[in-house]
Design an enzyme around this catalytic site. Structure first.
Site, PDB file in Angstrom:
ATOM      1  N   ASP A  49       0.857  -1.187   0.000  1.00 21.08           N
ATOM      2  CA  ASP A  49       0.000   0.000   0.000  1.00 21.08           C
ATOM      3  C   ASP A  49       0.894   1.239   0.000  1.00 21.08           C
ATOM      4  O   ASP A  49       1.911   1.259   0.702  1.00 21.08           O
ATOM      5  CB  ASP A  49      -0.891  -0.011   1.257  1.00 21.08           C
ATOM      6  CG  ASP A  49      -2.148   0.808   1.071  1.00 21.08           C
ATOM      7  OD1 ASP A  49      -3.245   0.234   1.145  1.00 21.08           O
ATOM      8  OD2 ASP A  49      -2.031   2.031   0.848  1.00 21.08           O
TER       9      ASP A  49
ATOM     10  N   TYR B  87     -13.839   6.728 -13.872  1.00 21.57           N
ATOM     11  CA  TYR B  87     -13.556   5.655 -12.915  1.00 21.57           C
ATOM     12  C   TYR B  87     -14.004   4.309 -13.494  1.00 21.57           C
ATOM     13  O   TYR B  87     -13.238   3.341 -13.537  1.00 21.57           O
ATOM     14  CB  TYR B  87     -14.271   5.952 -11.588  1.00 21.57           C
ATOM     15  CG  TYR B  87     -14.341   4.767 -10.669  1.00 21.57           C
ATOM     16  CD1 TYR B  87     -13.183   4.234 -10.106  1.00 21.57           C
ATOM     17  CD2 TYR B  87     -15.571   4.156 -10.373  1.00 21.57           C
ATOM     18  CE1 TYR B  87     -13.250   3.121  -9.274  1.00 21.57           C
ATOM     19  CE2 TYR B  87     -15.633   3.055  -9.549  1.00 21.57           C
ATOM     20  CZ  TYR B  87     -14.476   2.542  -8.999  1.00 21.57           C
ATOM     21  OH  TYR B  87     -14.539   1.442  -8.188  1.00 21.57           O
TER      22      TYR B  87
ATOM     23  N   HIS C  15     -19.967   8.082   0.737  1.00 18.42           N
ATOM     24  CA  HIS C  15     -20.956   7.009   0.657  1.00 18.42           C
ATOM     25  C   HIS C  15     -22.124   7.234   1.604  1.00 18.42           C
ATOM     26  O   HIS C  15     -21.971   7.786   2.690  1.00 18.42           O
ATOM     27  CB  HIS C  15     -20.289   5.662   0.956  1.00 18.42           C
ATOM     28  CG  HIS C  15     -19.258   5.320  -0.079  1.00 18.42           C
ATOM     29  ND1 HIS C  15     -19.575   5.172  -1.396  1.00 18.42           N
ATOM     30  CD2 HIS C  15     -17.931   5.140   0.016  1.00 18.42           C
ATOM     31  CE1 HIS C  15     -18.469   4.905  -2.082  1.00 18.42           C
ATOM     32  NE2 HIS C  15     -17.456   4.889  -1.246  1.00 18.42           N
TER      33      HIS C  15
ATOM     34  N   GLY D 228     -24.566  11.319 -12.832  1.00 18.64           N
ATOM     35  CA  GLY D 228     -24.025   9.987 -13.099  1.00 18.64           C
ATOM     36  C   GLY D 228     -24.598   8.904 -12.214  1.00 18.64           C
ATOM     37  O   GLY D 228     -24.198   7.750 -12.327  1.00 18.64           O
ATOM     38  N   ASP D 229     -25.538   9.255 -11.319  1.00 22.65           N
ATOM     39  CA  ASP D 229     -26.132   8.230 -10.455  1.00 22.65           C
ATOM     40  C   ASP D 229     -27.275   7.533 -11.186  1.00 22.65           C
ATOM     41  O   ASP D 229     -28.305   8.155 -11.466  1.00 22.65           O
ATOM     42  CB  ASP D 229     -26.700   8.882  -9.180  1.00 22.65           C
ATOM     43  CG  ASP D 229     -25.668   8.992  -8.078  1.00 22.65           C
ATOM     44  OD1 ASP D 229     -24.590   8.378  -8.215  1.00 22.65           O
ATOM     45  OD2 ASP D 229     -25.941   9.684  -7.083  1.00 22.65           O
TER      46      ASP D 229
HETATM   47  N1  UDP Z   1     -26.603   9.538  -1.669  1.00 21.18           N
HETATM   48  C1  UDP Z   1     -27.376  10.535  -1.142  1.00 21.18           C
HETATM   49  N2  UDP Z   1     -26.807  11.411  -0.273  1.00 21.18           N
HETATM   50  C2  UDP Z   1     -25.501  11.345   0.081  1.00 21.18           C
HETATM   51  C3  UDP Z   1     -24.698  10.314  -0.445  1.00 21.18           C
HETATM   52  C4  UDP Z   1     -25.306   9.427  -1.328  1.00 21.18           C
HETATM   53  O1  UDP Z   1     -28.570  10.653  -1.440  1.00 21.18           O
HETATM   54  O2  UDP Z   1     -25.035  12.201   0.867  1.00 21.18           O
HETATM   55  C5  UDP Z   1     -27.204   8.586  -2.610  1.00 21.18           C
HETATM   56  C6  UDP Z   1     -26.477   8.533  -3.953  1.00 21.18           C
HETATM   57  O3  UDP Z   1     -26.969   9.506  -4.834  1.00 21.18           O
HETATM   58  C7  UDP Z   1     -26.785   7.118  -4.419  1.00 21.18           C
HETATM   59  C8  UDP Z   1     -26.891   6.328  -3.106  1.00 21.18           C
HETATM   60  O4  UDP Z   1     -27.058   7.284  -2.077  1.00 21.18           O
HETATM   61  O5  UDP Z   1     -28.022   7.065  -5.077  1.00 21.18           O
HETATM   62  C9  UDP Z   1     -25.648   5.529  -2.838  1.00 21.18           C
HETATM   63  O6  UDP Z   1     -24.541   6.369  -2.982  1.00 21.18           O
HETATM   64  P1  UDP Z   1     -23.065   5.953  -2.607  1.00 21.18           P
HETATM   65  O7  UDP Z   1     -22.178   7.133  -2.895  1.00 21.18           O
HETATM   66  O8  UDP Z   1     -23.053   5.407  -1.228  1.00 21.18           O
HETATM   67  O9  UDP Z   1     -22.732   4.744  -3.569  1.00 21.18           O
HETATM   68  P2  UDP Z   1     -22.764   4.633  -5.169  1.00 21.18           P
HETATM   69  O10 UDP Z   1     -23.988   3.843  -5.453  1.00 21.18           O
HETATM   70  O11 UDP Z   1     -22.787   5.994  -5.717  1.00 21.18           O
HETATM   71  O12 UDP Z   1     -21.526   3.890  -5.464  1.00 21.18           O
END
Ligand code: UDP
Length: 717
Positions: free
Chosen positions: A33, A199, A243, A338-339
């Protein structure tokens, strides 16, 4: 020595859990690491618990091929699990070259340096881009399916600081031109068009590079990783945290004012985005399973690691409210670019092939994450703070980094103990003559006698004087020696549980017999064992100092604490300390029906152990036979664990602290305390300077010493 498993990125979240899983299985692990986002603390923890035989750390960047070659020179690996990567989607859009280098060039270097060692590659659901709802739950064949149907001819990359073609150009120039076998063909490029962010594209590049390399591999596509190791000692610590679950838990902890829900107009049941959450310990299991399959000759595999269940953002917030009992204020924000609306895995394939499936419920996963976050509100850190120890009524300076300081002084040799059951020169063996000329009886079980060199006697001369600030009083009391049994080669830890229970019964009888005397206010029962604790007589025995006055060092302050605590909080501080320790869990050594044992939160010496009846009892006299047996069992577990940890008969002092026998009801809660001046095998803690004139310094983290001890105890089981 068996070959090790190389874990790149093993100081990070999923990597550290996978390393721990392998280490717990007694396998050898080397973590590589560069510590750009990983935590040194978790590696120090592994070094301490598993030792250099089992665990190694290479502070190396995969971007440095020379250093990497050195790692492969120094170790022989049977398998590799690669977690080393950058994984923030937004950041990848802004710094594409940084992502290309860290996620693709670095991985190419690893592949090049590692010959044909089987490799498990951490991949991601981001390789699926933004699938239409008709494809949910997503199977591993999604890409092939849509590409076969000719649905994708456009790349899906959202606006970024790089174009899709430039990204391909980097791959061509930096990888394919040097290793033509790794050049991307049409099918690879078609796969690269599916992700919506840099990514995701870098992860697809890695998967395609593996395919092109002809290497045997497992590509594991994670959905949403969450939760923490059951020990509560390792968990999730990202900076910045992005997250959902850790952010909501930070709201529960009061570290953030609210959770922002990123959009509630998705095409889902409640309008918020739906994800598939998997507990990290279970992800770790899947990695180990796949690696073992590869090592035993299986063909390459690509699996989704998901639970096949989806939970919306609002459902997660509700679950966190349920687990934590906190309100969790929430506000509505814009969609995060991008979600996708819904990402749920079809994880049937790995279940069918390898029998892996998610067992934990969402609530259990959130619970484990909550334990980690509430017990480590600042994430990983080396403990350096003052802690109040109510048992000793004093502050302790816990300075864990001091345990690693270089030591050039003496090291303590630890005698391995003998196996001679009868020693003619021993003044405690049956039938032998003591210095006083008294002959020991041919005792069989526990035997006690008045100490030949008693510090306290009942017929001491009377004195009551004052001289300025000085004073003297009559030193009145009884000192006895309690021999645990006739066998010279034994010690408390090697006696059977029933034999220890006989000792406990004898302690109870002595306490009752001496406590009854009008002259005795406090019978203190204790044992010193080993040179370090000033004891040179190995015959198993302890002592009794029955005082005419309540002694000053521990008991008197405890009585004051009991009274004050009861007044302020209405309860018993020992009962409350037991509850806090059980609730915390990280330092618990034994938690049985009647007895609890732990390294206390504010341990003064590294291996302090408290053993206590759970019931609020003043002395052994209130304990039934079963409870005494429980106490004997806990004593045996802890003491054999300490012997195992030090690989020699442990040096310690043990005290049985019970209520005074002066007729006053103090509401006392009896305790057995075990402590030692050893701070590690062969290392002695010197009680000097600050320890004498300031505050005691504990040079270790009580969470870690408890884990060391638990490990040693488990090995004996
Ligand atoms: N999310 C949210 N508020 C936050 C962080 C995340 O509403 O402060 C939502 C995000 O848009 C996604 C879900 O929670 O729909 C999971 O997000 P995360 O970043 O944990 O994981 P990802 O699925 O993006 O890898």
């Amino acid at each position: 020595m068996t070959d090790a498993i190389l874990i790149t990125g093993g100081a990070g979240y999923i990597g550290s859990h996978t390393a721990r899983r392998l280490l717990e299985d007694n396998r050898r692990v080397v973590v590589l690491d560069d510590l750009s986002t990983g935590h040194r603390e978790v590696l120090t923890f592994f070094e301490r618990i598993y030792g250099p035989e089992q665990f190694g750390f290479e502070n190396v960047s995969l971007l440095n091929p020379d250093e990497l070659a050195g790692v492969f020179d120094r170790h022989t690996f049977s398998g590799i699990i690669d977690f080393a990567a950058k994984s923030l989607v937004g950041e990848s859009q802004e710094k594409p070259r940084f992502y290309f280098e860290n996620n693709v060039l670095a991985f190419r270097n690893l592949v090049a340096a590692s010959g044909d060692i089987p490799i498990v590659k951490s991949s991601t659901a981001a390789t699926y881009g933004e699938p239409d709802s008709g494809y949910i739950p997503l199977g591993e064949g999604y890409q092939e399916h849509i590409l076969g149907a000719g649905e994708f001819d456009q790349c899906q990359l959202m606006p970024a600081a790089v174009s899709f073609d430039e990204l391909l150009g980097w791959y061509k120039q930096d990888i394919a031109e040097q290793s033509p076998a790794l050049a991307l063909g049409e099918i690879d490029i078609a796969h690269l068009k599916i992700p919506t962010n840099v990514y995701g594209i870098t992860k697809v590049m890695d998967e395609r590079l593996l395919v092109r390399s002809g290497r045997r591999f497992a590509a594991l596509r994670y959905f949403n990783a969450a939760g923490a190791d059951r020990s509560r000692l390792i968990g999730e610590d990202h900076d910045p945290e992005t997250h959902l679950i850790p952010i909501v838990l930070q709201v529960a902890l009061g570290q953030r004012p609210h959770i922002t829900v990123f959009g509630d107009d998705y095409d889902t049941l409640d309008g918020t985005a739906v994800r598939d959450y998997v507990s990290v310990p279970e992800l770790a299991d899947a990695h180990v399973l796949c690696l073992d399959k590869l090592v035993s000759g299986a063909e390459s595999m690509t699996y989704n690691l998901g639970s096949s269940k989806g939970f919306s953002v609002r459902e997660i917030i509700k679950a966190v409210r349920e687990v934590t009992g906190h309100a969790i204020p929430e506000i509505l924000g814009e969609r995060r670019s991008g979600d996708p609306a819904t990402l749920i895995a079809n994880a049937d394939q790995i279940k069918k092939d390898l029998g892996w499936q998610v067992q934990e419920s969402l609530l259990e996963t959130i619970e484990s994450a909550w334990h980690w976050h509430r017990l480590h509100p600042q994430g990983y850190l080396v403990v350096q703070e003052e802690r109040f120890n109510p048992f000793w009524n004093r502050w302790v300076n816990v300075a864990a980094h001091r345990g690693n300081r270089p030591w050039r002084g003496e090291t303590q040799s630890m005698d391995k103990g003998g196996d001679i059951a009868y020693e003619p020169e021993c003044y405690l063996c049956p039938g032998n003559t003591r210095v006083t000329g008294d002959v020991n009886p041919n005792y069989e079980g526990v035997w006690s006698f008045t100490n030949d060199f008693s510090s306290l006697v009942l017929d001491a001369y009377e004195t009551e004087q004052r001289n300025g600030p000085y004073a003297s009083r009559t030193s009145r009391g009884v000192c006895e020696v309690v021999v645990y049994g006739p066998n010279h080669s034994q010690r408390l830890s090697t006696l059977s549980v029933n034999e220890i229970a006989n000792v406990v019964d004898a302690w109870a009888d002595i306490y009752a017999r001496l406590g009854e005397k009008a002259e005795i206010a406090y019978p203190l029962i204790f044992e010193n064992r080993g040179d370090v604790m000033g004891n040179s007589q190995p015959h198993p025995h302890g002592q009794v100092y029955a005082y005419g006055e309540i002694p000053d060092l521990i008991v008197k302050p405890q009585l004051a604490m009991f009274a004050q605590y009861k007044k302020e909080k209405g309860g018993c501080f020992v009962c409350d300390a037991n509850d806090v320790e059980v609730d915390d869990g990280r330092r618990i050594l034994v938690n049985e029906k009647d007895v609890v044992a732990y390294v206390p939160f504010a341990a003064q010496f590294p291996y302090d152990v408290m053993i206590m009846p759970k019931r609020h009892v003043a002395s052994l006299l209130e304990l039934g036979a079963e409870e005494r047996l429980g106490l004997a069992d806990a004593l045996q577990c802890v003491l054999t664990g300490l012997d195992g940890l030090f690989d020699a008969p442990y040096h310690y002092t043990l005290a049985l602290l019970q209520a005074p026998t002066d007729g006053v009801d103090y509401g006392y809660h009896m305790q057995i305390q075990i402590t030692s001046l050893l701070r590690g095998p062969g290392l002695r803690k010197h009680v000097v300077g600050a320890d004498i004139f300031g505050n005691l310094i504990n040079p270790s983290d009580p969470n870690v010493t408890a884990e060391e001890l638990r490990h040693a105890m488990a090995e004996i089981d």
